[in-house]
Write a protein that holds these residues in place. Sequence first.
Motif, PDB file in Angstrom:
ATOM      1  N   TYR A  31       0.824  -1.222   0.000  1.00  0.00           N
ATOM      2  CA  TYR A  31       0.000   0.000   0.000  1.00  0.00           C
ATOM      3  C   TYR A  31       0.852   1.262   0.000  1.00  0.00           C
ATOM      4  O   TYR A  31       0.424   2.294  -0.505  1.00  0.00           O
ATOM      5  CB  TYR A  31      -0.988  -0.008   1.169  1.00  0.00           C
ATOM      6  CG  TYR A  31      -2.147  -0.949   0.918  1.00  0.00           C
ATOM      7  CD1 TYR A  31      -3.126  -0.639  -0.028  1.00  0.00           C
ATOM      8  CD2 TYR A  31      -2.251  -2.168   1.578  1.00  0.00           C
ATOM      9  CE1 TYR A  31      -4.177  -1.504  -0.289  1.00  0.00           C
ATOM     10  CE2 TYR A  31      -3.298  -3.041   1.321  1.00  0.00           C
ATOM     11  CZ  TYR A  31      -4.262  -2.700   0.385  1.00  0.00           C
ATOM     12  OH  TYR A  31      -5.296  -3.562   0.123  1.00  0.00           O
ATOM     13  N   TYR A  69      -3.037  -9.575  -7.927  1.00  0.00           N
ATOM     14  CA  TYR A  69      -3.995 -10.514  -7.330  1.00  0.00           C
ATOM     15  C   TYR A  69      -4.208 -11.752  -8.191  1.00  0.00           C
ATOM     16  O   TYR A  69      -4.458 -12.838  -7.680  1.00  0.00           O
ATOM     17  CB  TYR A  69      -5.319  -9.800  -7.040  1.00  0.00           C
ATOM     18  CG  TYR A  69      -5.219  -8.875  -5.847  1.00  0.00           C
ATOM     19  CD1 TYR A  69      -5.139  -9.395  -4.558  1.00  0.00           C
ATOM     20  CD2 TYR A  69      -5.179  -7.498  -5.990  1.00  0.00           C
ATOM     21  CE1 TYR A  69      -5.027  -8.570  -3.448  1.00  0.00           C
ATOM     22  CE2 TYR A  69      -5.074  -6.653  -4.885  1.00  0.00           C
ATOM     23  CZ  TYR A  69      -4.996  -7.198  -3.610  1.00  0.00           C
ATOM     24  OH  TYR A  69      -4.881  -6.387  -2.522  1.00  0.00           O
ATOM     25  N   LYS A 126       0.911 -13.576  -0.771  1.00  0.00           N
ATOM     26  CA  LYS A 126      -0.414 -13.183  -0.231  1.00  0.00           C
ATOM     27  C   LYS A 126      -1.380 -14.355   0.024  1.00  0.00           C
ATOM     28  O   LYS A 126      -1.941 -14.455   1.112  1.00  0.00           O
ATOM     29  CB  LYS A 126      -0.999 -12.126  -1.171  1.00  0.00           C
ATOM     30  CG  LYS A 126      -2.367 -11.616  -0.809  1.00  0.00           C
ATOM     31  CD  LYS A 126      -2.328 -10.534   0.251  1.00  0.00           C
ATOM     32  CE  LYS A 126      -3.700  -9.884   0.396  1.00  0.00           C
ATOM     33  NZ  LYS A 126      -4.057  -9.684   1.798  1.00  0.00           N
ATOM     34  N   TYR A 152      -6.795  -9.549   9.668  1.00  0.00           N
ATOM     35  CA  TYR A 152      -7.304  -8.442   8.827  1.00  0.00           C
ATOM     36  C   TYR A 152      -6.891  -7.094   9.429  1.00  0.00           C
ATOM     37  O   TYR A 152      -6.632  -6.132   8.721  1.00  0.00           O
ATOM     38  CB  TYR A 152      -8.834  -8.536   8.705  1.00  0.00           C
ATOM     39  CG  TYR A 152      -9.364  -7.959   7.383  1.00  0.00           C
ATOM     40  CD1 TYR A 152      -9.207  -8.670   6.197  1.00  0.00           C
ATOM     41  CD2 TYR A 152      -9.984  -6.723   7.320  1.00  0.00           C
ATOM     42  CE1 TYR A 152      -9.657  -8.154   4.987  1.00  0.00           C
ATOM     43  CE2 TYR A 152     -10.448  -6.200   6.116  1.00  0.00           C
ATOM     44  CZ  TYR A 152     -10.282  -6.926   4.958  1.00  0.00           C
ATOM     45  OH  TYR A 152     -10.720  -6.412   3.761  1.00  0.00           O
ATOM     46  N   ILE A 155      -3.301  -6.433   8.434  1.00  0.00           N
ATOM     47  CA  ILE A 155      -3.284  -5.927   7.059  1.00  0.00           C
ATOM     48  C   ILE A 155      -3.495  -4.418   7.070  1.00  0.00           C
ATOM     49  O   ILE A 155      -2.781  -3.650   6.423  1.00  0.00           O
ATOM     50  CB  ILE A 155      -4.428  -6.586   6.233  1.00  0.00           C
ATOM     51  CG1 ILE A 155      -4.093  -8.044   5.934  1.00  0.00           C
ATOM     52  CG2 ILE A 155      -4.738  -5.798   4.963  1.00  0.00           C
ATOM     53  CD1 ILE A 155      -5.195  -8.812   5.230  1.00  0.00           C
ATOM     54  N   TRP A 314     -15.306  -4.705  -5.644  1.00  0.00           N
ATOM     55  CA  TRP A 314     -13.897  -4.266  -5.650  1.00  0.00           C
ATOM     56  C   TRP A 314     -13.631  -3.280  -6.786  1.00  0.00           C
ATOM     57  O   TRP A 314     -12.759  -2.425  -6.684  1.00  0.00           O
ATOM     58  CB  TRP A 314     -12.947  -5.452  -5.764  1.00  0.00           C
ATOM     59  CG  TRP A 314     -12.959  -6.385  -4.571  1.00  0.00           C
ATOM     60  CD1 TRP A 314     -13.232  -7.715  -4.589  1.00  0.00           C
ATOM     61  CD2 TRP A 314     -12.687  -6.062  -3.195  1.00  0.00           C
ATOM     62  NE1 TRP A 314     -13.157  -8.238  -3.321  1.00  0.00           N
ATOM     63  CE2 TRP A 314     -12.820  -7.254  -2.448  1.00  0.00           C
ATOM     64  CE3 TRP A 314     -12.344  -4.889  -2.529  1.00  0.00           C
ATOM     65  CZ2 TRP A 314     -12.622  -7.302  -1.062  1.00  0.00           C
ATOM     66  CZ3 TRP A 314     -12.152  -4.936  -1.153  1.00  0.00           C
ATOM     67  CH2 TRP A 314     -12.287  -6.125  -0.428  1.00  0.00           C
ATOM     68  N   GLU A 318     -11.807  -0.338  -5.119  1.00  0.00           N
ATOM     69  CA  GLU A 318     -10.367  -0.213  -5.370  1.00  0.00           C
ATOM     70  C   GLU A 318     -10.014   1.046  -6.158  1.00  0.00           C
ATOM     71  O   GLU A 318      -8.850   1.290  -6.453  1.00  0.00           O
ATOM     72  CB  GLU A 318      -9.820  -1.474  -6.069  1.00  0.00           C
ATOM     73  CG  GLU A 318      -9.892  -2.746  -5.225  1.00  0.00           C
ATOM     74  CD  GLU A 318      -8.834  -2.824  -4.119  1.00  0.00           C
ATOM     75  OE1 GLU A 318      -8.038  -1.882  -3.976  1.00  0.00           O
ATOM     76  OE2 GLU A 318      -8.827  -3.840  -3.397  1.00  0.00           O
ATOM     77  N   GLU A 422     -17.037  -2.608   2.870  1.00  0.00           N
ATOM     78  CA  GLU A 422     -15.962  -3.621   2.925  1.00  0.00           C
ATOM     79  C   GLU A 422     -16.207  -4.609   4.067  1.00  0.00           C
ATOM     80  O   GLU A 422     -15.998  -5.814   3.915  1.00  0.00           O
ATOM     81  CB  GLU A 422     -14.605  -2.919   3.114  1.00  0.00           C
ATOM     82  CG  GLU A 422     -13.417  -3.868   3.182  1.00  0.00           C
ATOM     83  CD  GLU A 422     -12.093  -3.147   3.455  1.00  0.00           C
ATOM     84  OE1 GLU A 422     -12.122  -1.922   3.708  1.00  0.00           O
ATOM     85  OE2 GLU A 422     -11.045  -3.809   3.404  1.00  0.00           O
ATOM     86  N   SER A 426     -15.837  -8.258   2.738  1.00  0.00           N
ATOM     87  CA  SER A 426     -14.527  -8.913   2.690  1.00  0.00           C
ATOM     88  C   SER A 426     -14.380 -10.087   3.662  1.00  0.00           C
ATOM     89  O   SER A 426     -14.168 -11.220   3.220  1.00  0.00           O
ATOM     90  CB  SER A 426     -13.424  -7.872   2.876  1.00  0.00           C
ATOM     91  OG  SER A 426     -12.209  -8.401   2.453  1.00  0.00           O
ATOM     92  N   PHE A 450      -9.345 -14.008  -4.595  1.00  0.00           N
ATOM     93  CA  PHE A 450      -8.454 -12.933  -5.035  1.00  0.00           C
ATOM     94  C   PHE A 450      -8.637 -12.624  -6.522  1.00  0.00           C
ATOM     95  O   PHE A 450      -8.329 -11.525  -6.974  1.00  0.00           O
ATOM     96  CB  PHE A 450      -6.997 -13.261  -4.698  1.00  0.00           C
ATOM     97  CG  PHE A 450      -6.722 -13.173  -3.219  1.00  0.00           C
ATOM     98  CD1 PHE A 450      -6.941 -11.991  -2.535  1.00  0.00           C
ATOM     99  CD2 PHE A 450      -6.266 -14.265  -2.498  1.00  0.00           C
ATOM    100  CE1 PHE A 450      -6.715 -11.890  -1.167  1.00  0.00           C
ATOM    101  CE2 PHE A 450      -6.041 -14.183  -1.131  1.00  0.00           C
ATOM    102  CZ  PHE A 450      -6.263 -12.985  -0.469  1.00  0.00           C
TER     103      PHE A 450
HETATM  104  N1  GLN Z   1      -7.463  -4.674   1.996  1.00  0.00           N
HETATM  105  C1  GLN Z   1      -7.432  -6.105   1.961  1.00  0.00           C
HETATM  106  C2  GLN Z   1      -6.033  -6.611   1.700  1.00  0.00           C
HETATM  107  O1  GLN Z   1      -5.176  -5.882   1.308  1.00  0.00           O
HETATM  108  C3  GLN Z   1      -8.401  -6.658   0.941  1.00  0.00           C
HETATM  109  C4  GLN Z   1      -7.996  -6.343  -0.452  1.00  0.00           C
HETATM  110  C5  GLN Z   1      -8.869  -7.033  -1.458  1.00  0.00           C
HETATM  111  O2  GLN Z   1      -9.107  -8.233  -1.419  1.00  0.00           O
HETATM  112  N2  GLN Z   1      -9.294  -6.289  -2.420  1.00  0.00           N
HETATM  113  O3  GLN Z   1      -5.777  -7.773   1.886  1.00  0.00           O
END
Ligand code: GLN
Length: 504
Positions: A31, A69, A126, A152, A155, A314, A318, A422, A426, A450
């Motif tokens: 990130y 992903y 991941k 979580y 994360i 997403w 996103e 989320e 999620s 993913f």
């Molecule tokens: N924010 C979470 C992560 O980074 C979920 C991200 C996602 O699956 N889009 O794992």
Amino acid sequence: MTLPRQTGFFGHPAGLRTLFFAELWERFSYYGMRALLVLFMTAPLAAGGLGWDVAKAGPIYGLYTAMVYLFSMPGGWIADRIIGQRRAVLYGGLLIMAGHVVLAIPMEASFLPGLGLVVLGTGLLKPNISTIVGHLYAPDDERRDAGFSIFYIAINIGALLAPLVTASLAQEQWFKDILTGWGMSPASSWHWGFGATAIGMAFGVIWYVIDGKTLGDAGMKPAVSSEEDAAAAKRQFAIGAGALVAVIASVAALQMTGVIALTTSKISNAFGVFLLVAVVAFFGWLLFSSGWTKEERKRLIVLAVLFLGAAVFWSVFEQAGSTLTLFAERSTRNEVFGMSFGSGKWQSINSLWVVILAPVFAWLWVKLGSKNPSSATKFSLGLVFVSAGFILMVPAAQLAANGDRVGWWWLLGCYFLHTVGEMCISPVGLSAMTKLAPARVGSLMMGVWFMATSVGNFIGGQVASVYEKFSLPQLFSVVGLYALVFAVVLALLINPIKRMLARA
Ligand code: GLN
């Protein structure tokens, strides 16, 4: 492979401590870099950026985050069949670190190879680190869901801290002054931001190695039944990797000899088609392959519907790193109480809300007990909230229409609504995948989850590429309505799904 019941980390197995900090630093590096990605690509050359327009930067953002992903699928397979999750996480961490070191080199040529290494590394790390979390608990251990919630939070602590560090280094004047003082170009500040993410990943790898003993033998060995099985897996890997290298090399050769003229948008469109075909082929195979019982097939249909909901969710959510970051950079007054901050720091806000809201939701779901809504209901709600976030941004975009900047509260509200969404999707989605998936394809379902994120990221990047083509109020309304339409579709499917699962 399950460890005896341990309570070394807040009542959870001590191994969770190892994975908690390793994942915290891995997400810090992901990130931290993502916060800078679009800003770095679109910053003028004189300011040390790549000087690209959004029509090029948007698809690259989408392609990169989608590939990160998508590579979870081969990454999970390689761990399952060849090297085991433990080594996959280690190698993944080293590759990610190498990628960020390459990105720290202040040259345009280092950009794409650096991103490529991060894609390969994240694909290995991941999905597999999440699978090891699962290995820490016996199948009937009631602490499993709570363990994933703690994970979580790790994360999001990483994701919260990262932009604060990287955006400060990359964008703020005080650090540029320091660089000038050192006799360096202040325009190289972006690469110091990327460098910080490499250091973060190094912390993660070192911690994972020195604290690894808590994991016992969880994820040490691949799941192969015999020597022949292991040899077959290696052969399949060699064929797959060989084919991938051959395709990339041929395309590169055709491009260099001028036989084909690839542009970012052509590559990105081709990837979009590939992704669509891959998803349809995968679900086609899953749903139509023989050998499922009637109940299993019904569950797989439900999973496919949830997959669609997640991909749409997403694709809106996103955009935090794409359209919403552009809005933060171009149309928001980035200051609170007279203190100004770099626009990249906005990407911490979603994680801040997660750290605040995750415990509230964990409590809420338990409190609702038997009235706890079904997964489809929660998915539909998640889509309503993510849609509401964009609808809220429509008046903000109108206020900013004449080049004015709006206050910070608009984006803060938007991210609040997105985070509530989320929380409905999620953690719930992950648990639904593991609950509904037939045992034989259980681990594959982590990759499938993913893959929904991958599709979502790709679409999210495409939206950014038309950021300048439409008026912003129009663009944000369309995004909001698109999510709302799918919220309604899912809401209509809630009862049929209930009936289907009741009979399953
Ligand atoms: N924010 C979470 C992560 O980074 C979920 C991200 C996602 O699956 N889009 O794992």
